[in-house]
Design a protein around this motif. Structure first.
Motif, PDB file in Angstrom:
ATOM      1  N   LEU A 155       0.808  -1.226   0.000  1.00  0.00           N
ATOM      2  CA  LEU A 155       0.000   0.000   0.000  1.00  0.00           C
ATOM      3  C   LEU A 155       0.841   1.276   0.000  1.00  0.00           C
ATOM      4  O   LEU A 155       0.533   2.220  -0.748  1.00  0.00           O
ATOM      5  CB  LEU A 155      -0.971  -0.015   1.195  1.00  0.00           C
ATOM      6  CG  LEU A 155      -1.941   1.167   1.272  1.00  0.00           C
ATOM      7  CD1 LEU A 155      -2.821   1.238   0.031  1.00  0.00           C
ATOM      8  CD2 LEU A 155      -2.801   1.077   2.526  1.00  0.00           C
ATOM      9  N   PRO A 156       1.914   1.340   0.822  1.00  0.00           N
ATOM     10  CA  PRO A 156       2.687   2.596   0.819  1.00  0.00           C
ATOM     11  C   PRO A 156       3.219   2.951  -0.564  1.00  0.00           C
ATOM     12  O   PRO A 156       3.117   4.103  -1.000  1.00  0.00           O
ATOM     13  CB  PRO A 156       3.836   2.304   1.792  1.00  0.00           C
ATOM     14  CG  PRO A 156       3.313   1.244   2.693  1.00  0.00           C
ATOM     15  CD  PRO A 156       2.426   0.400   1.837  1.00  0.00           C
ATOM     16  N   VAL A 191       7.289  -8.727   8.902  1.00  0.00           N
ATOM     17  CA  VAL A 191       6.725  -7.849   7.872  1.00  0.00           C
ATOM     18  C   VAL A 191       7.276  -6.432   7.996  1.00  0.00           C
ATOM     19  O   VAL A 191       7.708  -5.827   7.010  1.00  0.00           O
ATOM     20  CB  VAL A 191       5.182  -7.828   7.979  1.00  0.00           C
ATOM     21  CG1 VAL A 191       4.593  -6.789   7.021  1.00  0.00           C
ATOM     22  CG2 VAL A 191       4.616  -9.210   7.687  1.00  0.00           C
ATOM     23  N   PHE A 192       7.280  -5.919   9.219  1.00  0.00           N
ATOM     24  CA  PHE A 192       7.677  -4.521   9.415  1.00  0.00           C
ATOM     25  C   PHE A 192       9.200  -4.405   9.499  1.00  0.00           C
ATOM     26  O   PHE A 192       9.759  -4.098  10.540  1.00  0.00           O
ATOM     27  CB  PHE A 192       7.020  -3.956  10.674  1.00  0.00           C
ATOM     28  CG  PHE A 192       5.536  -3.736  10.535  1.00  0.00           C
ATOM     29  CD1 PHE A 192       5.038  -2.499  10.152  1.00  0.00           C
ATOM     30  CD2 PHE A 192       4.646  -4.772  10.757  1.00  0.00           C
ATOM     31  CE1 PHE A 192       3.677  -2.295  10.009  1.00  0.00           C
ATOM     32  CE2 PHE A 192       3.278  -4.576  10.617  1.00  0.00           C
ATOM     33  CZ  PHE A 192       2.793  -3.342  10.233  1.00  0.00           C
ATOM     34  N   ASP A 193       9.847  -4.670   8.383  1.00  0.00           N
ATOM     35  CA  ASP A 193      11.302  -4.484   8.362  1.00  0.00           C
ATOM     36  C   ASP A 193      11.591  -2.993   8.100  1.00  0.00           C
ATOM     37  O   ASP A 193      10.670  -2.175   7.941  1.00  0.00           O
ATOM     38  CB  ASP A 193      11.970  -5.383   7.322  1.00  0.00           C
ATOM     39  CG  ASP A 193      11.468  -5.123   5.908  1.00  0.00           C
ATOM     40  OD1 ASP A 193      10.960  -4.004   5.634  1.00  0.00           O
ATOM     41  OD2 ASP A 193      11.572  -6.032   5.060  1.00  0.00           O
ATOM     42  N   ARG A 194      12.861  -2.652   8.052  1.00  0.00           N
ATOM     43  CA  ARG A 194      13.225  -1.240   7.949  1.00  0.00           C
ATOM     44  C   ARG A 194      12.640  -0.596   6.698  1.00  0.00           C
ATOM     45  O   ARG A 194      12.122   0.509   6.728  1.00  0.00           O
ATOM     46  CB  ARG A 194      14.761  -1.118   7.961  1.00  0.00           C
ATOM     47  CG  ARG A 194      15.262   0.307   8.089  1.00  0.00           C
ATOM     48  CD  ARG A 194      16.730   0.339   8.432  1.00  0.00           C
ATOM     49  NE  ARG A 194      17.034  -0.371   9.666  1.00  0.00           N
ATOM     50  CZ  ARG A 194      16.843   0.116  10.881  1.00  0.00           C
ATOM     51  NH1 ARG A 194      16.312   1.311  11.027  1.00  0.00           N
ATOM     52  NH2 ARG A 194      17.142  -0.592  11.952  1.00  0.00           N
ATOM     53  N   GLN A 195      12.702  -1.333   5.578  1.00  0.00           N
ATOM     54  CA  GLN A 195      12.212  -0.767   4.321  1.00  0.00           C
ATOM     55  C   GLN A 195      10.710  -0.514   4.380  1.00  0.00           C
ATOM     56  O   GLN A 195      10.217   0.550   3.949  1.00  0.00           O
ATOM     57  CB  GLN A 195      12.548  -1.709   3.156  1.00  0.00           C
ATOM     58  CG  GLN A 195      12.217  -1.131   1.797  1.00  0.00           C
ATOM     59  CD  GLN A 195      13.017   0.145   1.507  1.00  0.00           C
ATOM     60  OE1 GLN A 195      14.238   0.160   1.642  1.00  0.00           O
ATOM     61  NE2 GLN A 195      12.325   1.223   1.150  1.00  0.00           N
ATOM     62  N   VAL A 196       9.961  -1.492   4.921  1.00  0.00           N
ATOM     63  CA  VAL A 196       8.507  -1.318   5.017  1.00  0.00           C
ATOM     64  C   VAL A 196       8.178  -0.124   5.908  1.00  0.00           C
ATOM     65  O   VAL A 196       7.304   0.698   5.584  1.00  0.00           O
ATOM     66  CB  VAL A 196       7.847  -2.614   5.564  1.00  0.00           C
ATOM     67  CG1 VAL A 196       6.417  -2.345   6.022  1.00  0.00           C
ATOM     68  CG2 VAL A 196       7.853  -3.689   4.491  1.00  0.00           C
ATOM     69  N   CYS A 197       8.881  -0.007   7.025  1.00  0.00           N
ATOM     70  CA  CYS A 197       8.618   1.117   7.935  1.00  0.00           C
ATOM     71  C   CYS A 197       8.902   2.448   7.241  1.00  0.00           C
ATOM     72  O   CYS A 197       8.132   3.417   7.382  1.00  0.00           O
ATOM     73  CB  CYS A 197       9.461   0.993   9.202  1.00  0.00           C
ATOM     74  SG  CYS A 197       8.986  -0.423  10.216  1.00  0.00           S
ATOM     75  N   GLU A 198       9.992   2.510   6.520  1.00  0.00           N
ATOM     76  CA  GLU A 198      10.323   3.765   5.831  1.00  0.00           C
ATOM     77  C   GLU A 198       9.310   4.075   4.733  1.00  0.00           C
ATOM     78  O   GLU A 198       8.931   5.232   4.517  1.00  0.00           O
ATOM     79  CB  GLU A 198      11.752   3.690   5.276  1.00  0.00           C
ATOM     80  CG  GLU A 198      12.783   3.763   6.390  1.00  0.00           C
ATOM     81  CD  GLU A 198      14.206   3.555   5.906  1.00  0.00           C
ATOM     82  OE1 GLU A 198      14.400   3.376   4.679  1.00  0.00           O
ATOM     83  OE2 GLU A 198      15.112   3.560   6.756  1.00  0.00           O
ATOM     84  N   ASP A 199       8.869   3.037   4.037  1.00  0.00           N
ATOM     85  CA  ASP A 199       7.842   3.251   3.008  1.00  0.00           C
ATOM     86  C   ASP A 199       6.536   3.738   3.628  1.00  0.00           C
ATOM     87  O   ASP A 199       5.862   4.632   3.086  1.00  0.00           O
ATOM     88  CB  ASP A 199       7.582   1.945   2.241  1.00  0.00           C
ATOM     89  CG  ASP A 199       8.717   1.620   1.277  1.00  0.00           C
ATOM     90  OD1 ASP A 199       9.606   2.480   1.094  1.00  0.00           O
ATOM     91  OD2 ASP A 199       8.717   0.502   0.728  1.00  0.00           O
ATOM     92  N   LEU A 200       6.169   3.124   4.748  1.00  0.00           N
ATOM     93  CA  LEU A 200       4.938   3.554   5.424  1.00  0.00           C
ATOM     94  C   LEU A 200       5.029   5.030   5.788  1.00  0.00           C
ATOM     95  O   LEU A 200       4.085   5.804   5.547  1.00  0.00           O
ATOM     96  CB  LEU A 200       4.712   2.712   6.693  1.00  0.00           C
ATOM     97  CG  LEU A 200       4.144   1.306   6.470  1.00  0.00           C
ATOM     98  CD1 LEU A 200       4.347   0.442   7.717  1.00  0.00           C
ATOM     99  CD2 LEU A 200       2.653   1.376   6.129  1.00  0.00           C
ATOM    100  N   ALA A 201       6.158   5.403   6.382  1.00  0.00           N
ATOM    101  CA  ALA A 201       6.319   6.807   6.782  1.00  0.00           C
ATOM    102  C   ALA A 201       6.261   7.718   5.558  1.00  0.00           C
ATOM    103  O   ALA A 201       5.586   8.760   5.573  1.00  0.00           O
ATOM    104  CB  ALA A 201       7.630   6.987   7.530  1.00  0.00           C
ATOM    105  N   ALA A 202       6.928   7.306   4.492  1.00  0.00           N
ATOM    106  CA  ALA A 202       6.949   8.146   3.284  1.00  0.00           C
ATOM    107  C   ALA A 202       5.553   8.289   2.682  1.00  0.00           C
ATOM    108  O   ALA A 202       5.231   9.317   2.063  1.00  0.00           O
ATOM    109  CB  ALA A 202       7.902   7.539   2.255  1.00  0.00           C
ATOM    110  N   SER A 203       4.715   7.279   2.890  1.00  0.00           N
ATOM    111  CA  SER A 203       3.364   7.327   2.312  1.00  0.00           C
ATOM    112  C   SER A 203       2.409   8.184   3.133  1.00  0.00           C
ATOM    113  O   SER A 203       1.244   8.330   2.765  1.00  0.00           O
ATOM    114  CB  SER A 203       2.791   5.916   2.188  1.00  0.00           C
ATOM    115  OG  SER A 203       2.396   5.435   3.462  1.00  0.00           O
ATOM    116  N   GLY A 204       2.895   8.710   4.271  1.00  0.00           N
ATOM    117  CA  GLY A 204       2.047   9.567   5.100  1.00  0.00           C
ATOM    118  C   GLY A 204       1.496   8.886   6.333  1.00  0.00           C
ATOM    119  O   GLY A 204       0.684   9.481   7.051  1.00  0.00           O
ATOM    120  N   CYS A 205       1.922   7.656   6.594  1.00  0.00           N
ATOM    121  CA  CYS A 205       1.457   6.981   7.812  1.00  0.00           C
ATOM    122  C   CYS A 205       2.088   7.681   9.015  1.00  0.00           C
ATOM    123  O   CYS A 205       3.302   7.727   9.153  1.00  0.00           O
ATOM    124  CB  CYS A 205       1.847   5.507   7.791  1.00  0.00           C
ATOM    125  SG  CYS A 205       1.322   4.635   9.292  1.00  0.00           S
TER     126      CYS A 205
END
Lengths: 61, 734
Positions: free
Chosen positions: B384-385, B407-421
């Motif tokens: 989704l991000p 699931v919540f590895d570093r890349q996923v977390c950074e993508d989530l943040a970048a997507s506005g989460c």
């Protein structure tokens, strides 16, 4: 709707029992207003009847 | 066929709920175009929280007379302390609150004003005071931001049915009749659907149903919503109910509501409508079989059109959106949601979600979304991000999620943040592996903390849900949870803690013996009971669990910036915390620039704020607040039960609790901040001496030498409390 979560509140200052009126008069400057009221308990508390937070609500939907 | 869908009071006032927009969109997509939506909850808040209406409350409550009567006594019993608490505030601030409430609403609704923290806090306090003033008119009824409770208990159908005609204590009787029903009648619906999500909506919903049937008996009134999954079948057994409603829809409403409307239009037998409880022509109450829940990929985008989005007390809408329904894990033994949503887990596609967001963003000019889901599924967390970013949506959003370590590895977390989460709330529950295993959480506490840190490091605010008192949990295990959270508090922003409740819909209720639950205590007066008191043969007692909960709340107040000082207001007003996060970008910036803001110190020559209002009282309000809070803490009351003291309990407290002797204090109200402080006489005297001419040292000379340090600290406290005019010398709020 949630259980109340009481505020632990600030630590209470024990009431002052000693009569210090005389000392106050002796040390007050000449132009001072009348002596401070006894007991010398200086307490300021936010008067909030809710006075608590329902922690369950923090991220509730 | 004209259909009106109503969200009855009381639900929270910062953002709309998702039920009506989902139902309206579905009905329209099925060809039923004449659908009207009403949020009676926000409309009633808007009217109750208005200057003219609050002036009426001031006149009706007559706080001065009541307070004078109480002040004439030597001692106050428990029930008198309750009244004294309410009346002393209203006497001091009531007229000012009525005069400033409309400005407070404007601040909360206007972006340029809302994000000015001091103005925001002032507005929030005014709203809280206004709700207490309004409630006093209907005492002991209490309307707050998060709830509406009346005398009695909503687990009792007797109490509920009694309340719906009680004009003296139920404020909605008059409001619905005078303000809401005429507007509903103007639409002249053939079917009215009342959506009841929270227990706080039960009485107002049935109050409205009764008035609709009195106005237009042939109008079909159907009751639906999440609450009915718990109490619908029980409630249907009360014959009196069927004089105010015609049917009830259980579980998800789209298909049953559509088929109900079609059947009514074509005068067909309702027996073919799924998930329905209704009374047939012979007067017999019937329940139809449950249908399979819909694949939510087939559902249209929710339609918020018609809802008064400008009335919610937020500067811009935070729109809820369900990208999944149900829980993909669905194993936690304490949880009921996966059995009452659907049942069954379903999700929208990534493409649909992106389109939903784009559509709602354009339609309602908002970039703030709350994903109303039980947990963000792994595929969505990963995909989704990127999809949000690729689509250039430029939104801020938040959701709940499971602690999926892989699931919540570093890349996923950074993508989530970048997507506005901006915020994720995780079900952490406990730091004890044993307790987590018994809950069937399927998570490792140590790896969970690593995950939490990754999320935080990416710039996303972390909320943890925590539970104490799960059957068999020991005091040491609860302590371990608290210690672990405190040790990791740099990576955790909020903790939502609750005591375990035994819910009859949960797996653990069915397997009670396996969890050492030795006895369960039904309440014979509560025919709608959902939660049960119980006793275990191992682990903490219920009292110990309550004490552990109180330890948690004390620690949270001490160690977490969002719970300290007046920052509490964030959480009482729900989505406002999220909006502030979105505005400041990350929690660390929010903390530095807002939560731990600088305030001015007392200065060299302290001066009492000229606009302060003071009221000398014969009884100590601080002591009363403390005593009343302590009483409430002695009660372990599950959700759905009122947190009001019952008449019987009040009578017992009056008999058993030592009355409070007179001990003077001064109540001081600062109209510029909206805060009320209770001052001891000595503190009030110091305040009076702060005339701007004398230095703090000259002022404290009035007291004996041995008390001067206390007096100096008091002057600093007076400054911190905002009772003195500001000076250029800053100090940090702690």
């Amino acid at each position: 709707m949630n259980p109340k979560n009481p505020d632990p509140g600030p630590a209470k200052t024990p009431p002052e029992k000693k009569d210090a009126t005389k000392g106050a008069r002796q040390t007050a400057p000449e132009d001072a207003k009348p002596p401070a009221p006894k007991p010398f308990v200086f307490k300021i508390v936010r008067a909030d009847p809710k006075n608590s937070i329902d922690f369950e609500d923090v991220a509730d939907k | 066929m004209r259909i009106a869908l109503v969200n009855p009071p009381q639900a929270h006032f910062t953002q709309p709920l998702l039920a009506l927009p989902s139902l309206a969109a579905y009905l329209r997509a099925k060809g039923l175009r004449d659908v009207h939506v009403f949020d009676a909850s926000i409309e009633s808040y808007d009217e109750f929280l208005s200057g003219p209406r609050l002036l009426r409350s001031v006149e009706r409550v007559r706080a001065g007379e009541g307070l004078a009567s109480l002040e004439s006594r030597e001692r106050l019993r428990y029930s008198e302390m309750e009244r004294y608490q309410a009346l002393s505030e209203i006497e001091l601030v009531g007229d000012e609150v009525a005069a400033s409430i409309d400005e407070a609403k404007r601040v909360l609704r206007t972006p340029e004003l809302f994000y000015g923290y001091e103005r925001y806090l002032r507005a929030g306090r005014t709203v809280e005071q206004a709700l207490r003033l309004f409630s006093a008119e209907y005492a002991p009824t209490r309307l707050a931001a998060h709830g509406f409770v009346m005398r009695g208990q909503i687990e009792s159908s007797n109490d509920v049915l009694r309340a719906i005609g009680d004009e003296r204590e139920n404020p909605y009787v008059e409001w619905l009749r005078e303000s809401f029903l005429p507007r509903l009648a103007a639409v002249d619906p053939d079917v009215v659907g009342l959506s009841v999500t929270f227990g706080s909506q039960a009485i107002p919903a049935l109050t409205l149903a009764k008035q609709i049937k009195a106005w237009k008996p042939e109008c079909h009134v159907t009751l639906g919503g999440g609450l009915l999954a718990y109490v619908g079948r029980k409630l249907s057994k009360r014959p009196e109910l069927w004089s105010v409603i015609d049917s009830m829809i259980l579980l998800e409403g789209e298909r049953p509501l559509h088929e109900l409307c079609e059947s009514l239009a074509e005068r067909r037998d309702l027996g073919k409508v799924p998930n329905l409880i209704y009374r047939d022509a012979s007067g017999e109450v019937r329940a139809t079989p449950e249908a399979q829940p819909l694949d939510i990929k087939t559902l249209p985008t929710p339609e918020f059109d018609g809802l008064p989005l400008g009335l919610y007390l937020s500067p811009e809408p935070v729109l809820p959106l369900a990208i999944t329904r149900g829980c993909y894990w669905g194993k936690c033994v304490f949880c009921t949601l996966y059995t009452v949503i659907g049942p069954g887990y379903r999700g929208r596609s990534i493409e649909q979600t992106v389109e939903d967001v784009r559509t709602l963003k354009e339609r309602h000019s908002t970039r703030h979304f709350y994903m109303v889901i039980e947990d963000l599924p792994p595929n969505m967390a990963k995909a989704l991000p990127r999809a949000i970013l690729d689509a250039g949506l430029d939104i801020d959003w938040w959701c709940d999620a499971r602690l999926e370590h892989d699931v919540f590895d570093r890349q996923v977390c950074e993508d989530l943040a970048a997507s506005g989460c901006k915020r994720i709330a995780f079900g952490y529950e406990s730091a004890s592996r044993r307790v987590l295993d018994r809950m069937c959480k399927g998570i490792d506490p140590a790896r969970s903390l690593e995950l939490v840190r990754r999320v935080h490091d990416a710039g996303i605010s972390v909320t943890l849900y925590v539970m104490v008192g799960f059957p068999t949990e020991t005091r040491d295990e609860a302590r371990l949870t608290l210690d672990t959270i405190l040790a990791n508090r740099d990576a955790i922003q909020e903790v939502s803690v609750r005591v375990f409740y035994l819910d009859e819909t949960s797996e653990i209720f069915r397997r009670a013996r396996e969890f050492d639950i030795a006895e369960i205590y039904p309440n014979p007066d509560a025919d709608l009971q959902v939660y049960y008191d119980f006793k275990t043969s191992s682990g903490m007692s219920r009292r110990e669990a309550r004490d552990a909960y109180l330890d948690f709340t004390r620690a949270l107040r001490s160690h977490f910036p969002v719970f300290q000082n007046t920052n509490l207001l964030y959480h009482e007003l729900k989505s406002h915390y999220f909006l502030y996060l979105a505005k400041w970008g990350t929690f660390d910036r929010l903390r530095a620039e807002v939560l731990e803001r600088q305030v001015s110190g007392a200065g060299d020559r302290p001066r009492r704020r000229p606009a302060l209002r003071e009221r000398a009282l014969r009884f100590d309000r601080a002591e009363i607040d403390e005593r009343l809070a302590a009483i409430q803490s002695g009660h372990l009351r599950p959700r759905y039960q009122t947190d009001l003291v019952t008449d019987e309990e009040r009578a017992r407290f009056d008999r058993e609790i030592a009355p409070l002797a007179a001990s003077p204090c001064v109540l001081a109200y600062d109209p510029s901040s909206g805060e009320v402080q209770a001052l001891s006489p000595a503190a009030a005297d110091l305040l009076a001496r702060c005339d701007g001419d004398r230095s703090a040292e000259q002022i404290v000379e009035i007291v004996p030498a041995e008390h001067r340090d206390d007096a100096r600290r008091c002057i600093d406290q007076l400054a911190s409390a905002g009772l003195l005019e500001t000076s250029p010398t800053p100090s940090i709020v702690r």
